[in-house]
Enzyme design. Sequence first.
Site, PDB file in Angstrom:
ATOM      1  N   CYS A 103     -17.208  -3.923  50.144  1.00 49.83           N
ATOM      2  CA  CYS A 103     -16.216  -4.328  49.165  1.00 49.83           C
ATOM      3  C   CYS A 103     -14.937  -4.735  49.899  1.00 49.83           C
ATOM      4  CB  CYS A 103     -15.846  -3.234  48.172  1.00 49.83           C
ATOM      5  SG  CYS A 103     -17.233  -2.654  47.209  1.00 49.83           S
ATOM      6  N   ARG A 148     -17.610  -8.875  53.094  1.00 51.37           N
ATOM      7  CA  ARG A 148     -17.701  -7.431  52.873  1.00 51.37           C
ATOM      8  C   ARG A 148     -18.567  -7.093  51.662  1.00 51.37           C
ATOM      9  NH1 ARG A 148     -13.819  -4.841  55.713  1.00 51.37           N
ATOM     10  NH2 ARG A 148     -14.017  -3.015  54.382  1.00 51.37           N
ATOM     11  N   TRP A 167     -19.650  -4.952  46.899  1.00 53.28           N
ATOM     12  CA  TRP A 167     -21.002  -4.664  47.378  1.00 53.28           C
ATOM     13  C   TRP A 167     -21.408  -3.413  46.618  1.00 53.28           C
ATOM     14  CZ3 TRP A 167     -23.679  -0.750  50.062  1.00 53.28           C
ATOM     15  CH2 TRP A 167     -24.935  -1.133  50.556  1.00 53.28           C
ATOM     16  N   ASN A 205     -12.278   0.097  47.386  1.00 53.01           N
ATOM     17  CA  ASN A 205     -13.341  -0.045  48.382  1.00 53.01           C
ATOM     18  C   ASN A 205     -13.636   1.337  48.927  1.00 53.01           C
ATOM     19  OD1 ASN A 205     -14.986  -0.729  50.584  1.00 53.01           O
ATOM     20  ND2 ASN A 205     -13.212  -0.976  51.915  1.00 53.01           N
ATOM     21  N   GLY A 206     -14.910   1.754  48.873  1.00 53.90           N
ATOM     22  CA  GLY A 206     -15.275   3.075  49.368  1.00 53.90           C
ATOM     23  C   GLY A 206     -16.163   3.772  48.356  1.00 53.90           C
ATOM     24  N   GLU A 250     -33.184  -6.636  68.818  1.00 54.11           N
ATOM     25  CA  GLU A 250     -32.081  -7.394  68.235  1.00 54.11           C
ATOM     26  C   GLU A 250     -32.594  -8.711  67.628  1.00 54.11           C
ATOM     27  OE1 GLU A 250     -29.325  -6.915  67.172  1.00 54.11           O
ATOM     28  OE2 GLU A 250     -28.266  -8.822  67.117  1.00 54.11           O
ATOM     29  N   LYS A 268     -32.262  -9.793  63.682  1.00 54.79           N
ATOM     30  CA  LYS A 268     -31.604 -11.051  63.304  1.00 54.79           C
ATOM     31  C   LYS A 268     -32.501 -11.841  62.365  1.00 54.79           C
ATOM     32  CE  LYS A 268     -28.532 -10.578  64.121  1.00 54.79           C
ATOM     33  NZ  LYS A 268     -27.570  -9.667  64.660  1.00 54.79           N
ATOM     34  N   GLU A 293     -32.950 -10.174  58.841  1.00 59.95           N
ATOM     35  CA  GLU A 293     -31.787 -10.078  57.943  1.00 59.95           C
ATOM     36  C   GLU A 293     -31.361 -11.424  57.360  1.00 59.95           C
ATOM     37  OE1 GLU A 293     -28.317  -9.410  61.359  1.00 59.95           O
ATOM     38  OE2 GLU A 293     -28.026  -8.521  59.397  1.00 59.95           O
ATOM     39  N   HIS A 342     -51.522   0.758  71.582  1.00 62.47           N
ATOM     40  CA  HIS A 342     -51.593   2.079  70.941  1.00 62.47           C
ATOM     41  C   HIS A 342     -51.509   1.967  69.423  1.00 62.47           C
ATOM     42  CE1 HIS A 342     -51.462   3.960  74.842  1.00 62.47           C
ATOM     43  NE2 HIS A 342     -50.470   3.140  75.158  1.00 62.47           N
ATOM     44  N   LYS A 360     -21.020  -7.210  55.592  1.00 58.14           N
ATOM     45  CA  LYS A 360     -20.654  -7.210  57.003  1.00 58.14           C
ATOM     46  C   LYS A 360     -20.272  -5.823  57.492  1.00 58.14           C
ATOM     47  CE  LYS A 360     -19.478  -9.188  60.897  1.00 58.14           C
ATOM     48  NZ  LYS A 360     -20.638  -9.529  61.757  1.00 58.14           N
TER      49      LYS A 360
HETATM   50  O1  M6R Z   1     -19.338  -3.049  62.402  1.00 60.76           O
HETATM   51  P1  M6R Z   1     -20.476  -2.387  63.100  1.00 60.76           P
HETATM   52  O2  M6R Z   1     -20.753  -2.951  64.436  1.00 60.76           O
HETATM   53  O3  M6R Z   1     -20.330  -0.891  63.155  1.00 60.76           O
HETATM   54  O4  M6R Z   1     -21.740  -2.694  62.183  1.00 60.76           O
HETATM   55  C1  M6R Z   1     -22.980  -2.132  62.479  1.00 60.76           C
HETATM   56  C2  M6R Z   1     -24.086  -2.817  61.702  1.00 60.76           C
HETATM   57  O5  M6R Z   1     -23.868  -2.697  60.326  1.00 60.76           O
HETATM   58  C3  M6R Z   1     -24.202  -4.303  62.048  1.00 60.76           C
HETATM   59  O6  M6R Z   1     -24.392  -4.500  63.409  1.00 60.76           O
HETATM   60  C4  M6R Z   1     -25.386  -4.931  61.286  1.00 60.76           C
HETATM   61  O7  M6R Z   1     -26.587  -4.411  61.743  1.00 60.76           O
HETATM   62  C5  M6R Z   1     -25.362  -6.456  61.407  1.00 60.76           C
HETATM   63  N1  M6R Z   1     -25.546  -7.052  60.124  1.00 60.76           N
HETATM   64  C6  M6R Z   1     -26.440  -6.995  62.269  1.00 60.76           C
HETATM   65  O8  M6R Z   1     -26.404  -8.381  62.379  1.00 60.76           O
END
Ligand code: M6R
Length: 608
Positions: A2, A27, A74, A100-101, A481, A485, A488, A504, A603
């Site tokens: 948010c 956000r 969010w 927000n929170g 990673e 990517k 997501e 395995h 984000k």
């Molecule tokens: O702000 P942060 O680095 O703590 O965020 C951690 C994860 O939420 C963030 O890396 C998330 O996995 C990304 N969307 C990945 O692309």
Amino acid sequence: MCGIVGYLGNRKASDVLVEGLSKLEYRGYDSAGVAVLEEGNVVVQKCKGRLANLEVKLDESKLEGHVGIGHTRWATHGAPSDLNSHPHTNEDGTIAAVHNGIIENYIILREWLTSEGYKFKSETDTEVIPHLVDYYYEGDLLDAVMKAAKKLEGSYAIGVISKNEPDKLVAVRKDSPLIVGLGKEENFIASDIPAVLNYTRDVYLLEDNEFVLIENQGVKIFTSKKEEVNKEVYHVTWNADAAEKGGYDHFMLKEIHEQPKAIKDTLTSRIVKGQNVTLDSITITKEQIAEIDKIYIVACGTAYHAGVVGKYAIERLAKVPVEVEVASEFRYRDPLITENTLMIVISQSGETADTLAALRLAKAENARVIAVTNVVGSSVAREADDVLYTWAGPEIAVASTKAYVTQLIAMYIISLYFAENKGTVRKSEIDKIKCALLNLSEKAAEVLNHKDLIKDFAKRICNDQDMYFLGRGLDYAVAMEGSLKLKEISYIHSEAYAAGELKHGPIALIEDDTTVIALATQEHLFDKMLSNIKEVKTRGAKVIAIAMEGHDVIEKTVDSAIYIPRVMPIVAPILSVIPLQLLSYYVSIEKGCDVDKPRNLAKSVTVE
Ligand code: M6R
């Protein structure tokens, strides 16, 4: 999660709020709304969906007021809907709040307020806030918000306006980010700096439990005991353009292309040829480094994957045992932390709730904490003993790219610093790695030249249901990673496996035409990796390999290959991740997905 904004000044508040929210949509984007003081009344406009939907409503309603608050959501408590959108108001609509929170004790508060005659309309935790402010209101909005905040448990950044005091905007933060933008005869609140950058570069970075009172005369900050605080003005030096797309179709593509610069900026002044590593103002001493007997690297998502690379680098160079853990797990077990434990938290935003909780756990056990973060003044930066900033610049796309590569750079810098202080590796070896790091920016730019080839691969694989990423050692860390990517932003199911682990179990998943992305950049594991690739090829997989130049022998085994420039294998992750980022990006484009704002994500994850 948010984003909140607030404005008091001479402009049309709804324009400023929408502009600010557009910079905070990263956000969360389940719904958006504003409340504006309009001819003495609080007028709320809000709706489910993207900010664009709200803009249509605002065009019709033609709000002219100069004071207001706004929100982009969010969803946590209550599905995305018009009703659950913020701002929320008290019953007679005289007080409006954005939040927000998470208010953890909202059920108890809701029951109590209901017993006092208050009626609730939404399913949100936030709705208790305007009712609480109403309950405590005795003619002073700031006092009422202060009293209400005392009742709240959880995390919050809150903005409140009231019909009864139309020239005031009150805000408070605890465990959720909030800044105040300081303009000329106008002031702002926002969850993040880009929201105010069009109007001012001077901001206050608020601490937990600080209250903001914005009036026509200016801004005052108070402690929870209503003592006025003298805040230092933080002048934002980065360019507002850094938070714009700059000619690229998407933030993600722009941020991928900014990696050569981000790498260079993060290395600058820390790694200099022929000199010892310098770690800005990090205060950890040689003696303290010598006493560290265990390091925890704690983070979430992409930052966690950077931590996995960090483990390899630190163990290899600084010879200290390292455990890497996702913060959401770490915080709820009983990790063995002593005074000789060092925790390194990695967080782009510096506001991730689980990472922050893990940091606090370590601090409570007297461990030392180094934060690696991209956001100056963020919560982890403030609460850690030391901070190493990644100078990636603002990262807006939900999918992290440039923050990841700079987090890797930070891991190498810390490893080398420790190795130098402990004398665990020969100077010649350290010098070689420094040299390799200093050449990376240029080499990363070379990898970006493979864009068209990668676009073609994306076309070929975009209709796949499943994909697998394989690697060994550091390549496995990068495979994780790459897989994150892809899933997501393209919603293709994908998994990363340590290539040696395949037989395995996971190899059962391979059938005719299954796409496998195989990373083979680690010289000493190259032959082993070739064997693993053959295992999946034999079972029908089509394999795209990422290898180093000079290893074109791999073409005999795989269907296609992308080459990265030759570098020391220890720093290869910085280059090998780039084709994977581009591949995810182009697959997402081919599938028509919303690259910068993938479904269900936000984000910055400031809630558990
Ligand atoms: O702000 P942060 O680095 O703590 O965020 C951690 C994860 O939420 C963030 O890396 C998330 O996995 C990304 N969307 C990945 O692309």
